[in-house]
Design an enzyme around this catalytic site. Structure first.
Site, mmCIF file in Angstrom:
data_model
loop_
_atom_site.group_PDB
_atom_site.id
_atom_site.type_symbol
_atom_site.label_atom_id
_atom_site.label_comp_id
_atom_site.label_asym_id
_atom_site.label_seq_id
_atom_site.Cartn_x
_atom_site.Cartn_y
_atom_site.Cartn_z
ATOM 1 N N SER A 75 -13.326 -50.974 7.642
ATOM 2 C CA SER A 75 -14.228 -52.460 8.113
ATOM 3 C C SER A 75 -14.862 -51.991 9.307
ATOM 4 O O SER A 75 -14.510 -50.813 10.226
ATOM 5 C CB SER A 75 -12.939 -53.434 8.477
ATOM 6 O OG SER A 75 -13.435 -54.516 8.915
ATOM 7 N N PRO A 76 -15.944 -52.686 9.650
ATOM 8 C CA PRO A 76 -16.458 -52.565 10.768
ATOM 9 C C PRO A 76 -15.779 -52.887 12.100
ATOM 10 O O PRO A 76 -15.181 -53.729 12.071
ATOM 11 C CB PRO A 76 -17.784 -53.633 10.718
ATOM 12 C CG PRO A 76 -17.945 -53.905 9.096
ATOM 13 C CD PRO A 76 -16.624 -53.628 8.564
ATOM 14 N N GLN A 94 -23.987 -52.023 9.219
ATOM 15 C CA GLN A 94 -23.787 -53.521 9.341
ATOM 16 C C GLN A 94 -24.900 -53.698 10.434
ATOM 17 O O GLN A 94 -24.723 -53.221 11.562
ATOM 18 C CB GLN A 94 -22.399 -53.838 9.860
ATOM 19 C CG GLN A 94 -22.344 -55.319 9.882
ATOM 20 C CD GLN A 94 -20.847 -55.680 10.533
ATOM 21 O OE1 GLN A 94 -20.661 -55.459 11.926
ATOM 22 N NE2 GLN A 94 -19.973 -56.463 10.004
ATOM 23 N N TYR A 110 -21.628 -64.341 16.239
ATOM 24 C CA TYR A 110 -22.840 -63.618 16.561
ATOM 25 C C TYR A 110 -24.121 -64.444 16.312
ATOM 26 O O TYR A 110 -23.988 -65.669 15.495
ATOM 27 C CB TYR A 110 -22.796 -62.076 16.167
ATOM 28 C CG TYR A 110 -21.856 -61.414 16.901
ATOM 29 C CD1 TYR A 110 -21.730 -61.310 18.284
ATOM 30 C CD2 TYR A 110 -20.808 -60.853 16.007
ATOM 31 C CE1 TYR A 110 -20.666 -60.565 18.936
ATOM 32 C CE2 TYR A 110 -19.669 -60.124 16.644
ATOM 33 C CZ TYR A 110 -19.733 -59.903 18.049
ATOM 34 O OH TYR A 110 -18.689 -59.257 18.366
ATOM 35 N N ARG A 161 -21.386 -60.548 5.916
ATOM 36 C CA ARG A 161 -19.960 -60.821 6.258
ATOM 37 C C ARG A 161 -20.107 -62.481 7.083
ATOM 38 O O ARG A 161 -21.159 -62.710 7.515
ATOM 39 C CB ARG A 161 -19.829 -59.965 7.110
ATOM 40 C CG ARG A 161 -18.499 -60.368 7.967
ATOM 41 C CD ARG A 161 -17.761 -59.272 8.897
ATOM 42 N NE ARG A 161 -16.671 -58.338 8.234
ATOM 43 C CZ ARG A 161 -16.083 -57.661 8.785
ATOM 44 N NH1 ARG A 161 -15.661 -57.760 9.907
ATOM 45 N NH2 ARG A 161 -15.287 -56.884 8.001
ATOM 46 N N GLY A 196 -9.244 -52.098 8.869
ATOM 47 C CA GLY A 196 -9.675 -51.567 10.078
ATOM 48 C C GLY A 196 -8.667 -50.915 10.958
ATOM 49 O O GLY A 196 -8.758 -49.723 11.023
ATOM 50 N N ARG A 197 -7.927 -51.829 11.660
ATOM 51 C CA ARG A 197 -7.146 -51.092 12.724
ATOM 52 C C ARG A 197 -6.075 -50.068 12.164
ATOM 53 O O ARG A 197 -5.799 -48.966 12.894
ATOM 54 C CB ARG A 197 -6.414 -52.149 13.524
ATOM 55 C CG ARG A 197 -7.008 -53.239 14.342
ATOM 56 C CD ARG A 197 -6.113 -54.430 14.917
ATOM 57 N NE ARG A 197 -7.080 -55.083 15.869
ATOM 58 C CZ ARG A 197 -7.582 -56.165 15.527
ATOM 59 N NH1 ARG A 197 -7.851 -56.387 14.265
ATOM 60 N NH2 ARG A 197 -8.308 -56.771 16.572
#
Length: 794
Positions: free
Chosen positions: A414-415, A492, A573, A621, A718-719
């Site tokens: 994941s970004p 991304q 964003y 996304r 991700g993490r």
């Protein structure tokens, strides 16, 4: 102590019996407004864990319960003319009336004062003359209502209708009858509770209920104990085949909407709530009786272990609340699945059954395989066959295509923003970060949000693609990924909008820069949160300039060699803030209606798609909900996804939130997956577009479970990849998979086997080999009573 218990259901009675055993000097009185034989409902189900606690606390009562149990291990799912059986689950049930009689008898033996057919005095008055007052008065608790200012309850009334019935057909196992009717899907949850009867719960969405005409008695007022006989008669007709000539019985049976009860506090002074008065969990994952009796066990133990009432009640709530909240999260997922069951009725039968079984996320692919390997093998085969793939690889290691881009497996890194660039230029850190994830086995590695301009950065450490120096650095990273791994790498692209000009994450998340800050922009002059700068509202000419920046960055991304481009329209964003009514209050053609709020993000998408190479896919996304009142909802998310897919998005990457500081996310394992699930079935179905699930997906078991159930096509993790850059390769080793979807770099090949652990020479005790294997016996245990309460193996 002098103890008053309001409510003579299983929780209140069991608590009284436990406390009296712990100290016979306790003076305990139980008030119950109903007569001792006024028992509503039929059977109750217990887990092995609960039964273990009951046995430890009271062997006499436990033995009496055990003699009345119906026991089995199978679940039968009837769907589209097929029946599928899954074993190894483990259930024990008994009649509710039998349970109450046992508890009443036990309380009388121990000297508890029972006052049936007697409404309890007001709790406020009892508190003055009793050391402890317990509200065990159920989902419609008068105690909770009278002290709502202290307990601060919330009641979530759901949209499905259900009716609790019984039948003299003795089921051999847990039964799910999923019936597709002209009005919609109707389902039955059924299970045996004795050698003479079974519980028969009928459930359907309220819209189906109305279309079927069950609302004819909606305004009727039924006296206590009186059932909705017209509805019961129709149910007998509707499920005649499933009943096979057997009867359906009513007992105070009427249509109900399940209400999830939560309370901010469970105790106040010397007043405490247990069971349904404190919390409820949907019947599709278990029994409210089970939770109430577990509450009683914990409360009795805490009162016995602590020197004063207040510390005991605090310990009780601290002990039970995490357990209950976990159960409620699972129950919420389960009830929502059944509310939306019509969404899944197009699934192939084996996948549908797996989806149903894993709906709450408590049962996963791996523990299902442990319980019933043969069924798990069928799930694997059905998944592969549906997509024209060969069996033999776990779902996560099956290939997938996004547009024309072939991925070796279904794991996406994941970004994740790293905040480690200088003037937008990614450096050695990014090479190591992204390169290690690519060599770690994932099919697709995504960059962090790469910003289209200096003013589009979140922090001074964010990467960009607004100049050629940045382009050359990205080329180096992309070339490394392509040369040293079989992964693909995606770009991304985004703009921070009103969330820009902030400090590095570890210096203060979302906190504005103290100096060298820049002007932030947005659809409206609304700050992200308290302390955030007010953004400049974008004019028409400014929107054109921003679009040009996205286009220029996309051209550089294509030149850098990225395999995929994702447009970041999530997390508050710039493009996300246009989509959200919490950030977009414009009155021109870019604000107001959902279609207007979509306009600018779609314009940017179209402009970027026009310059991005046709053979390379574009994805988007989105934040599927703002987790805040009046924000974007999951209904909106479906329409947003549809719009982007219609404009050419090859996949929708479904995240949530981060649009407002006032959000209240429902965190939990895989908590965002239900949004991906809905978008996949309602927006992407039949379009060829893929759906990516993301958010607290922490294990390979979760990835396989999500994919096999059809909730998403790929999983972004991700993490977990920060914790272990080789997570995907290690997942393959854990599953003993070796193949091209998880090929180790040749340099690391010696490490492709799991290292030996401390006792590799352990030998199983010989005598245990001579005994029958309990697991083997219990895989398909059916309830076929022979008259002595002994089940037989099917």
């Amino acid at each position: 102590m002098k103890i008053a218990i309001i409510g003579g259901g299983p929780g209140g009675l069991y608590l009284a019996a436990l406390l009296k055993q712990l100290d016979p000097a306790h003076e305990i009185t139980v008030w119950e407004r109903n007569a001792p034989d006024d028992t509503f409902g039929f059977g109750v189900v217990f887990s092995d864990e609960t039964l273990g606690g009951i046995e430890n606390a009271d062997t006499v009562f436990s033995a009496a319960m055990s003699r009345r149990f119906a026991r089995w291990t199978d679940i039968d799912i009837h769907y589209r003319g097929e029946s599928h059986t899954v074993g190894g689950q483990g259930f024990a049930a008994m009649g509710r009336k039998d349970l109450l009689h046992l508890l009443q008898e036990r309380c009388r033996e121990l000297g508890v004062t029972l006052r049936f057919s007697t409404p309890a005095p007001e709790a406020a008055g009892l508190r003055a003359s009793y050391d402890l007052v317990v509200g065990a008065d159920g989902v419609n608790s008068g105690v909770r209502t009278a002290h709502a200012d202290a307990f601060r309850p919330s009641l979530d009334r759901r949209r499905s209708k259900y009716m609790w019935l019984g039948t003299d057909r003795v089921f051999e196992a847990f039964q799910f009858f999923v019936k597709e009717t002209e009005w919609g899907v109707v389902q039955v949850h059924g299970y045996p509770y004795s050698d003479t009867g079974s519980t028969f719960i009928v459930e359907m969405h309220e819209d189906v209920w109305r279309r079927a005409g069950f609302d004819a008695t909606e305004d009727a007022v039924f006296a206590p104990g009186v059932s909705d006989e017209p509805a019961v008669a129709r149910i007998r007709e509707l499920f005649a085949d499933e009943l096979g000539g057997h009867q359906v019985f009513a007992n105070n049976s009427k249509w109900l909407n399940f209400t999830t009860v939560r309370n901010e506090r469970w105790h106040h002074g010397n007043l405490v709530l247990i069971g349904d008065a404190a919390h409820t969990a949907h019947f599709s994952i278990g029994s409210g009786t089970k939770l109430a009796m577990e509450d009683a066990l914990a409360l009795a133990a805490c009162l016995h272990e602590h020197p004063d009432t207040q510390s005991a009640l605090s310990a009780y709530e601290s002990e039970r609340r995490p357990v209950v909240e976990s159960t409620q999260r699972a129950a919420q997922a389960s009830l929502e699945w059944f509310e939306n069951i019509g969404r899944y009725t197009g699934q192939e039968p084996t996948q549908f059954c797996f989806n149903l079984l894993t709906r709450s996320r408590r049962i996963t692919y791996d523990n299902l395989r442990t319980r019933d390997q043969e069924f798990a093998d069928r799930v694997d085969a059905a998944f592969a066959a549906a997509q024209g793939l060969e069996t033999g690889a776990p779902a996560m290691f099956q290939p997938f295509r996004i547009g024309r881009l072939e991925l070796k497996n279904r794991v996406v890194v994941s970004p994740m923003d790293m905040y480690s660039a200088v003037d937008g230029v990614p450096g050695d850190f990014h090479l190591v970060h992204l390169g290690s994830k690519a060599m770690g086995g994932a099919g697709l590695v995504m960059t962090e949000m790469v910003c289209v301009s200096p003013e589009g950065r979140i922090t001074p450490g964010c990467t960009g693609l607004w100049n050629d120096e940045q382009l050359r650095s990205w080329q180096r990273i992309v070339s490394f990924v392509h040369d040293r791994s079989t992964a693909r790498i995606g770009l991304q692209l985004g703009h921070s909008g009103r969330k820009g000009s902030t400090r590095l994450m570890w210096e203060g998340m979302d906190e504005p820069l103290a100096e060298d800050n820049w002007e932030v922009v947005g659809p409206s002059a609304l700050p992200y949160g308290p302390g955030s700068p007010v953004p400049r509202e974008l004019t028409r000419s400014a929107l054109d300039a921003l679009t040009a920046e996205f286009v220029a960055a996309a051209r550089r991304g294509a030149e850098a060699g990225f395999d995929l481009l994702e447009l970041h329209c999530a997390h508050g964003y710039l493009l996300s803030s246009f989509l959200s009514p919490l950030a977009n209050r414009r009155t021109d053609r870019y604000g107001g209606s959902a279609a207007n709020r979509l306009r600018f993000p779609l314009e940017v998408f179209d402009a970027v798609r026009a310059v991005w190479p046709a053979e390379r896919p574009m994805t988007v996304r989105i934040s599927a909900t703002d987790w805040a009142p009046d924000g974007t909802t999951e209904d909106d998310a479906v329409e947003i996804a549809r719009a982007f897919i219609a404009h050419g998005a090859a996949a929708i990457d479904v995240s949530t939130g981060q649009v407002t500081k006032d959000e209240r996310p429902a965190y939990g394992r895989s908590y965002q997956t239900p949004f991906a699930d809905r978008i996949r079935h309602e927006a992407a179905a039949g379009t060829g577009a893929a759906v990516i699930a993301v958010g607290a997906i922490a294990s390979w078991d979760d990835v396989n479970s999500i994919l096999l159930a059809g909730r998403a096509d790929l999983c972004a993790v991700g993490r977990t990849h920060l914790y272990d850059p080789h997570w995907t390769l290690h997942a393959a080793a854990d599953q003993e998979y070796r193949g091209p979807a998880a090929a180790w770099p040749v340099q690391f090949g010696a490490g492709s086997r799991k290292p030996p652990t401390a006792r590799t020479d352990a030998v199983r005790p010989r005598l245990s080999l001579l005994r029958a294997d309990p697991a083997g016996e219990s895989v398909h245990l059916r309830w076929k009573p022979l008259g002595d309460g002994v089940p037989v193996v099917g």
